[in-house]
Design an enzyme around this catalytic site. Structure first.
Site, PDB file in Angstrom:
ATOM      1  N   LYS A  22       0.844  -1.203   0.000  1.00  0.00           N
ATOM      2  CA  LYS A  22       0.000   0.000   0.000  1.00  0.00           C
ATOM      3  C   LYS A  22       0.878   1.252   0.000  1.00  0.00           C
ATOM      4  O   LYS A  22       0.658   2.172  -0.789  1.00  0.00           O
ATOM      5  CB  LYS A  22      -0.876   0.004   1.252  1.00  0.00           C
ATOM      6  CG  LYS A  22      -1.550   1.352   1.556  1.00  0.00           C
ATOM      7  CD  LYS A  22      -2.495   1.304   2.731  1.00  0.00           C
ATOM      8  CE  LYS A  22      -1.801   1.538   4.039  1.00  0.00           C
ATOM      9  NZ  LYS A  22      -1.466   2.938   4.345  1.00  0.00           N
ATOM     10  N   ASN A  23       1.907   1.242   0.842  1.00  0.00           N
ATOM     11  CA  ASN A  23       2.710   2.458   1.026  1.00  0.00           C
ATOM     12  C   ASN A  23       3.761   2.672  -0.047  1.00  0.00           C
ATOM     13  O   ASN A  23       4.497   3.653  -0.007  1.00  0.00           O
ATOM     14  CB  ASN A  23       3.325   2.467   2.425  1.00  0.00           C
ATOM     15  CG  ASN A  23       2.245   2.631   3.484  1.00  0.00           C
ATOM     16  OD1 ASN A  23       1.100   2.963   3.161  1.00  0.00           O
ATOM     17  ND2 ASN A  23       2.601   2.396   4.734  1.00  0.00           N
ATOM     18  N   CYS A 116      -5.242  13.068  12.763  1.00  0.00           N
ATOM     19  CA  CYS A 116      -6.021  11.832  12.591  1.00  0.00           C
ATOM     20  C   CYS A 116      -5.788  11.052  13.884  1.00  0.00           C
ATOM     21  O   CYS A 116      -5.118  11.501  14.790  1.00  0.00           O
ATOM     22  CB  CYS A 116      -5.539  11.055  11.376  1.00  0.00           C
ATOM     23  SG  CYS A 116      -3.913  10.373  11.607  1.00  0.00           S
ATOM     24  N   ARG A 121       0.128  14.729  12.871  1.00  0.00           N
ATOM     25  CA  ARG A 121       0.646  14.519  11.515  1.00  0.00           C
ATOM     26  C   ARG A 121       0.677  15.826  10.721  1.00  0.00           C
ATOM     27  O   ARG A 121       0.030  15.965   9.703  1.00  0.00           O
ATOM     28  CB  ARG A 121      -0.193  13.441  10.818  1.00  0.00           C
ATOM     29  CG  ARG A 121      -0.147  12.145  11.608  1.00  0.00           C
ATOM     30  CD  ARG A 121      -0.862  11.023  10.953  1.00  0.00           C
ATOM     31  NE  ARG A 121      -0.049  10.491   9.870  1.00  0.00           N
ATOM     32  CZ  ARG A 121      -0.491   9.519   9.064  1.00  0.00           C
ATOM     33  NH1 ARG A 121      -1.698   9.060   9.197  1.00  0.00           N
ATOM     34  NH2 ARG A 121       0.259   9.061   8.105  1.00  0.00           N
ATOM     35  N   ASP A 305       4.295   0.711  11.983  1.00  0.00           N
ATOM     36  CA  ASP A 305       3.092   0.063  11.435  1.00  0.00           C
ATOM     37  C   ASP A 305       2.948  -1.382  11.886  1.00  0.00           C
ATOM     38  O   ASP A 305       1.937  -2.017  11.608  1.00  0.00           O
ATOM     39  CB  ASP A 305       3.096   0.114   9.904  1.00  0.00           C
ATOM     40  CG  ASP A 305       2.926   1.533   9.407  1.00  0.00           C
ATOM     41  OD1 ASP A 305       3.174   1.771   8.212  1.00  0.00           O
ATOM     42  OD2 ASP A 305       2.586   2.414  10.214  1.00  0.00           O
ATOM     43  N   ARG A 397      -8.726  -0.714   4.544  1.00  0.00           N
ATOM     44  CA  ARG A 397      -7.902   0.353   3.941  1.00  0.00           C
ATOM     45  C   ARG A 397      -6.556  -0.205   3.496  1.00  0.00           C
ATOM     46  O   ARG A 397      -5.964   0.291   2.549  1.00  0.00           O
ATOM     47  CB  ARG A 397      -7.645   1.476   4.958  1.00  0.00           C
ATOM     48  CG  ARG A 397      -8.880   2.244   5.352  1.00  0.00           C
ATOM     49  CD  ARG A 397      -8.542   3.481   6.125  1.00  0.00           C
ATOM     50  NE  ARG A 397      -7.639   4.355   5.356  1.00  0.00           N
ATOM     51  CZ  ARG A 397      -7.441   5.626   5.666  1.00  0.00           C
ATOM     52  NH1 ARG A 397      -8.043   6.161   6.716  1.00  0.00           N
ATOM     53  NH2 ARG A 397      -6.629   6.373   4.947  1.00  0.00           N
TER      54      ARG A 397
HETATM   55  C1  EPZ Z   1       4.040   6.970   6.184  1.00  0.00           C
HETATM   56  O1  EPZ Z   1       3.243   8.003   6.733  1.00  0.00           O
HETATM   57  C2  EPZ Z   1       3.124   5.759   6.077  1.00  0.00           C
HETATM   58  N1  EPZ Z   1       2.022   6.067   5.168  1.00  0.00           N
HETATM   59  C3  EPZ Z   1       2.589   5.405   7.466  1.00  0.00           C
HETATM   60  O2  EPZ Z   1       1.812   4.219   7.326  1.00  0.00           O
HETATM   61  C4  EPZ Z   1       3.776   5.094   8.371  1.00  0.00           C
HETATM   62  O3  EPZ Z   1       3.310   4.851   9.681  1.00  0.00           O
HETATM   63  C5  EPZ Z   1       4.737   6.298   8.393  1.00  0.00           C
HETATM   64  O4  EPZ Z   1       5.140   6.630   7.049  1.00  0.00           O
HETATM   65  C6  EPZ Z   1       5.996   6.013   9.197  1.00  0.00           C
HETATM   66  O5  EPZ Z   1       6.656   4.901   8.647  1.00  0.00           O
HETATM   67  C7  EPZ Z   1       2.231   5.996   3.840  1.00  0.00           C
HETATM   68  O6  EPZ Z   1       3.337   5.726   3.378  1.00  0.00           O
HETATM   69  C8  EPZ Z   1       1.050   6.261   2.955  1.00  0.00           C
HETATM   70  P1  EPZ Z   1       6.036  10.396   8.319  1.00  0.00           P
HETATM   71  P2  EPZ Z   1       3.807   9.525   6.773  1.00  0.00           P
HETATM   72  O7  EPZ Z   1       5.934  11.646   7.526  1.00  0.00           O
HETATM   73  O8  EPZ Z   1       4.533   9.822   5.509  1.00  0.00           O
HETATM   74  C9  EPZ Z   1       5.877  13.608  11.800  1.00  0.00           C
HETATM   75  C10 EPZ Z   1      -0.044   2.798   7.602  1.00  0.00           C
HETATM   76  O9  EPZ Z   1      -0.560   2.257   8.591  1.00  0.00           O
HETATM   77  N2  EPZ Z   1       5.859  14.611  10.716  1.00  0.00           N
HETATM   78  O10 EPZ Z   1       7.310   9.611   8.259  1.00  0.00           O
HETATM   79  O11 EPZ Z   1       2.690  10.403   7.172  1.00  0.00           O
HETATM   80  C11 EPZ Z   1       4.544  12.878  11.876  1.00  0.00           C
HETATM   81  O12 EPZ Z   1       3.654  13.653  12.657  1.00  0.00           O
HETATM   82  C12 EPZ Z   1       0.409   4.247   7.672  1.00  0.00           C
HETATM   83  O13 EPZ Z   1       0.155   2.220   6.513  1.00  0.00           O
HETATM   84  C13 EPZ Z   1       6.010  15.952  11.048  1.00  0.00           C
HETATM   85  O14 EPZ Z   1       6.160  16.296  12.205  1.00  0.00           O
HETATM   86  O15 EPZ Z   1       4.849   9.402   7.971  1.00  0.00           O
HETATM   87  C14 EPZ Z   1       4.904  11.587  12.536  1.00  0.00           C
HETATM   88  O16 EPZ Z   1       4.942  11.777  13.946  1.00  0.00           O
HETATM   89  C15 EPZ Z   1       0.123   4.871   9.034  1.00  0.00           C
HETATM   90  N3  EPZ Z   1       5.980  16.888  10.062  1.00  0.00           N
HETATM   91  C16 EPZ Z   1       6.325  11.320  12.015  1.00  0.00           C
HETATM   92  O17 EPZ Z   1       6.798  12.556  11.498  1.00  0.00           O
HETATM   93  C17 EPZ Z   1       5.822  16.541   8.744  1.00  0.00           C
HETATM   94  O18 EPZ Z   1       5.827  17.450   7.866  1.00  0.00           O
HETATM   95  C18 EPZ Z   1       6.370  10.261  10.918  1.00  0.00           C
HETATM   96  O19 EPZ Z   1       5.652  10.765   9.844  1.00  0.00           O
HETATM   97  C19 EPZ Z   1       5.657  15.182   8.418  1.00  0.00           C
HETATM   98  C20 EPZ Z   1       5.679  14.224   9.425  1.00  0.00           C
END
Ligand code: EPZ
Length: 418
Positions: A22-23, A116, A121, A305, A397
């Protein structure tokens, strides 16, 4: 209400195949906007998040159809650069459409995404990264308006290796003149997969999967056909399902080299695992041992995850386990439902202490998010009696008919209205 009903206590055994990630598929669908011709994503997973992303692409003016087990996207009709609000709210990660819209149309608008259930996020790292490429960003009445008319290659340094922000900047840079270098990039395997797809279309990206990524802008991208990498989280969830039932499983197509942190933890719990790229064999002990300590981190650390799934295993393991959730600030929302099943868990902010019990009992529980819901299914497989898991749509999802895949391994699980 649609639920998954599980009659627990049955050992899983058998062979199954994992689908595409998915990711990886979601950012690849976004990157399709950059092409001048149709692209085909082979074996795109049949999951709700892919359908939401396709609906968004349609609203932006693209054509997209499912062809057998693939998805075709024709981006030539792309005209709108405003992310549709309702759909963008349903799919938080759609924020990485900013990059390809800026890359192709040189403008993009998105509403400030709400939080969410796994945390706030924010998208500050996305916006800061795009500004390093010369994107001018203003906020107008809750709308984030991005002007990419003066975009250029640039140097981006992420304070945190955000997966989505790394993908956004990669996609914004592909058609932008000059060289872009991303420092402290996310190293998840899905980033390398996105690089492979972009280069298949004629892009020039290197370093994906490492902490420094280099993108040299090109003039145009052609269409391509591409099969995304296997889903390492679905594969990990299936291994965990066999582990929690004292069973044995062969997962075909899984890339063990992307899953070493998960495999190592399962071994620590007493599972015997033989792994190669394309096949993972696991034999579980009669009762799992506690893993003592687990801390979620950016890749190659333990993946957030898989946190809920490992918490499910810990609830019935011998001994006590500690989990530190270091990636998201609110990713223990599934704990109260485990407690209803008889688990002994203490949560304080980002720390959970789980004291293993000999048996969980069935209960009616509710999925709070995608992975928490899958973890409650795992708990139901091991529990004494009947477990009803609500909010199945959240599980759908990211999992393709999870109940069918588990039934094929001997689980007593059905989807019904109740
Ligand atoms: C991706 O989300 C995945 N989703 C998530 O999978 C996964 O948990 C996550 O990476 C971490 O591995 C997809 O790839 C579609 P991040 P993403 O930006 O890109 C903070 C699932 O279950 N952050 O690495 O949103 C954020 O708040 C989903 O499949 C900021 O602070 O993850 C979080 O605490 C859930 N500012 C941390 O970084 C930003 O601008 C990790 O977020 C962006 C993120």
């Amino acid at each position: 209400m649609r639920i998954l009903r599980i009659d627990g206590g049955h050992r899983l055994a058998g062979e199954t195949r994992v689908g595409c990630a998915k990711n990886a598929t979601l950012p690849i669908l976004a990157a399709a906007l950059l092409a001048d011709d149709p692209v085909t994503i082979l074996k795109a997973p049949d999951i709700a998040d892919v359908e939401i992303m396709r609906d968004i692409l349609k609203m932006l003016g693209c054509e997209t159809v499912r062809l057998g087990d693939g998805v075709m996207v024709d981006p030539t009709g792309l005209k709108d650069s405003a992310l549709p609000d309702q759909l963008a709210k349903k799919l938080r990660s759609s924020v990485f459409l900013l990059g390809p819209m800026l890359g192709k149309l040189r403008r993009a608008t998105v509403t400030y995404p709400g939080g969410c259930d796994i945390g706030l996020r924010p998208i500050d790292l996305h916006l800061k990264g795009l500004e390093s490429l010369g994107v001018r960003i203003s906020e107008e009445g809750g709308l984030i308006v991005c002007d990419g008319s003066a975009m250029h290659g640039g140097v981006v340094h992420f304070d945190y290796p955000s997966v989505g922000a790394t993908e956004n900047v990669m996609m914004a840079a592909v058609l932008t003149p000059g060289r872009t270098v991303i420092h402290n990039a996310a190293r998840e395997p899905e980033i390398l997969d996105l690089q492979r797809f972009i280069n298949e279309m004629g892009g020039n990206v290197s370093g994906g999967g490492l902490q420094t990524i280099v993108i040299d802008g090109v003039k145009r991208l052609r269409g391509a056909a591409y099969r995304p990498m296997p889903d390492r989280i679905v594969a990990g969830t299936l291994l965990a399902a066999a582990a929690i039932t004292g069973g044995e499983i062969t997962v075909l197509d899984a890339m063990a080299s992307d899953m070493m942190a998960i495999i190592s933890k399962l071994r620590e719990m007493g599972c015997r695992i033989q792994e190669s790229d394309g096949r993972i064999d696991l034999i579980a002990p009669r009762r799992l041992r506690a893993f003592k300590h687990l801390e979620t981190q950016p890749y190659p650390g333990f993946p957030t995850d898989m946190q809920a799934q490992m918490l499910a295993l810990a609830t019935v393991a011998e001994g006590s386990s500690v989990i530190l959730e270091k990636v998201f600030e609110n990713r223990f929302t599934h704990v109260p439902d485990f407690t209803r099943m008889g688990a002994d868990i203490l949560v304080n902010d980002r720390v959970a202490v789980i004291r293993g019990v000999s048996r969980l009992h069935g209960a009616r529980v509710t999925s709070r998010d995608l992975r928490g819901g899958a973890a409650l299914v795992l708990a139901g497989l091991a529990a004494q009696g009947i477990t009803d898991v609500e909010q199945v749509a959240l599980i759908d999802r990211g999992y393709e008919r999870l109940e069918e895949q588990l039934s094929g391994l001997g689980a007593r699980i059905t989807r019904l209205e109740a």
